[in-house]
Design a protein around this motif. Structure first.
Motif: not given
Length: 517
Positions: A391-404, A410-416, A419-423
């Motif tokens: 690895f050589d870099h660090v970013i964030l995964a943001i837990k999106l509030p319900d309803g957002v 667009a850079a989202t995925m569903f985590h079991p 929930g829905k997280i945004l990179f």
């Protein structure tokens, strides 16, 4: 063990070019100060003389040099001390192979070089020897966009008579205080190799785990607590334009060491979960907000009512108002500075910016998690074992509030579990909040949560968000005109061009567009 979170290929490329220029300058200065290359008569060691009549590995007529022998010996004395011995010898076949006569060994405040020597066995005449006292020490100067302060230095030794037909070799010893109990054996290079060896000596009761990447696994020879691996007839890897990153194609063995009763806190990683626990501990308490930072968050989000708008305001502040400046001393290559310090100074590197962004999000009631990643897609895959060197870099995964569910995110995925997280990459000033640069899309990163680490694949954005459309204005001439138009895909797919398209024009258009199929 030596990799740091230095953020981007462009910054590493600039630093690499500057380092090569500095090495060249140091070599010139060595020659000027000494008048001639420093050398003395001295017999090369027996392990080098054994190579004089050895057959060369398979190579083509454009090969500059071949690796005749390589040996790496790791002696683990404790969790806080390693000893490393390296021996290598090359035969120079073409003028471009003279670079093998320059030995560069890196060290920092947590490691020291205890011995360094080099030799040349010429095709005719006596051997040459050069010793540690003839070496020079250099530091990489500040490069725009790279580390402002770093404790990494190079020790440079020039082996005399590094000419075509001659054999050059060197040996060095280092003592190391490791941050993690791991080592990487990188035995495959651009030029072919005849034989390479790796020896691991562990204290009584210790265990190890070895994982092979991009190369068939070789079983070690065991003798007590000593393990030895050997490979031979190693093919060289020729550079190609747009080729995958070196880590994704070159043969290597990644070794993790485990003391008796070890856990993630002991810096030995059996899996990604343990590595995430280690990094979580490394960043603990770093997101605590100062009163000044809390006041700034309130000011930035005062005019925004929706959560998405508040997150965007904070993201733009982290991207554009916090300058990229890296100060990496010791563990600072991996551990971020506290968010309060980053805000107070208004600068930081990738992990610092991610820490500040995480602290600001916490103030508006939104959770976020570190994602440790490589800025070159293909360096880390699902088959890669847990190790920091990838690895050589660090970013964030943001837990999106319900309803957002705003379309720009667009850079989202569903985590079991989450929930829905945004990179989001706070270091990238050019990519809008809610999107990802092409190199990070469909890439693999270590998602760090309080429960540990997990290797996840980042999303790939829709094609419509991965393009740059260029327009051309046609000259005012009747009878038709050819117009050059271009559209370049910049996302996770390979570069794709639409070459000149002929447009039959009956009228004078002001603009025209073309699409790629």
């Amino acid at each position: 063990m030596s990799n740091r979170l230095c953020c981007s290929p462009a910054r590493r490329l600039r630093a690499s070019k500057m380092r090569r220029a500095l090495l060249s300058f140091a070599l010139v200065m060595m020659g000027c100060l000494a008048g001639v290359p420093p050398c003395a008569a001295g017999d090369a060691p027996a392990w080098m003389h054994a190579l004089v009549s050895a057959p060369l590995p398979a190579h083509d007529e454009k090969t500059d040099g071949v690796l005749l022998y390589s040996e790496r010996i790791i002696t683990v004395q404790s969790a806080d001390k390693f000893k490393i011995t390296v021996r290598e010898a090359y035969k120079i076949l073409r003028p471009g192979g003279r670079e093998y006569g320059t030995v560069t060994v890196s060290y920092n405040s947590h490691s020291k070089i205890t011995g360094l020597r080099g030799w040349c066995i010429p095709a005719q005449g006596k051997d040459y020897e050069v010793k540690d006292k003839e070496a020079v020490e250099i530091s990489l100067p500040k490069v725009d966009g790279s580390e402002l302060v770093s404790d990494v230095k190079d020790k440079l030794l020039r082996i005399p008579a590094a000419d075509v037909g001659n054999i050059v070799g060197y040996e060095y010893e280092k003592e190391l205080q490791p941050f993690v109990l791991q080592d990487v054996w990188r035995f495959q290079e651009a030029d072919p190799g005849r034989e390479a060896h790796y020896t691991l000596q562990l204290p009584a009761g210790w265990e190890y785990k070895a994982t092979w990447m991009n190369y068939p696994e070789v079983k070690p020879a065991q003798s007590g607590n000593q393990s030895q691996w050997s490979v031979s007839d190693i093919k060289g890897i020729k550079h190609e334009d747009s080729m995958p990153p070196w880590q994704g194609v070159a043969g290597q063995m990644i070794v993790s060491f485990f003391p008796p009763g070890s856990s993630a806190q002991n810096q030995g990683f059996q899996n990604w979960k343990q590595m995430g626990i280690w990094y979580q501990g490394l960043t603990s308490g770093r997101r605590d907000a100062s009163p000044e930072l809390k006041q700034k968050v309130a000011s930035l989000t005062a005019s925004a009512s929706a959560p998405a708008a508040k997150m965007k305001a904070l993201g733009e502040f982290a991207q554009r108002d916090i300058r990229y400046v890296a100060i990496e001393l010791g563990i600072g290559g991996w551990q971020p500075h506290p968010a309060a310090e980053v805000f107070a100074h208004h600068y930081g590197d990738c992990k610092d910016k991610a820490t500040l962004m995480g602290a600001m999000l916490h103030e508006i009631g939104i959770d976020s998690y570190y994602v440790v990643i490589n800025s070159e897609r293909g360096s880390v895959t699902p088959e890669t074992p847990a190790h920091m060197g990838g690895f050589d870099h660090v970013i964030l995964a943001i837990k999106l509030p319900d309803g957002v569910s705003e379309g720009s995110l667009a850079a989202t995925m569903f985590h079991p579990r989450l929930g829905k997280i945004l990179f989001f990459d706070p270091t990238d000033e050019l990519t809008p909040f809610g999107q990802l640069s092409g190199a990070l899309q469909a890439n693999y990163g270590l998602l760090v949560t309080p429960d540990g680490g997990e290797l996840v694949e980042l999303p790939e954005l829709p094609p419509a968000m991965n393009g740059i459309q260029r327009w051309a204005t046609a000259p005012g001439r009747s009878g038709g005109r050819c117009e050059r138009l271009q559209r370049i895909r910049t996302g996770s797919s390979r570069l794709k061009l639409c070459f000149p398209i002929r447009l039959q024009l009956s009228k004078l258009p002001t603009r025209a567009s073309a699409t790629c199929n």
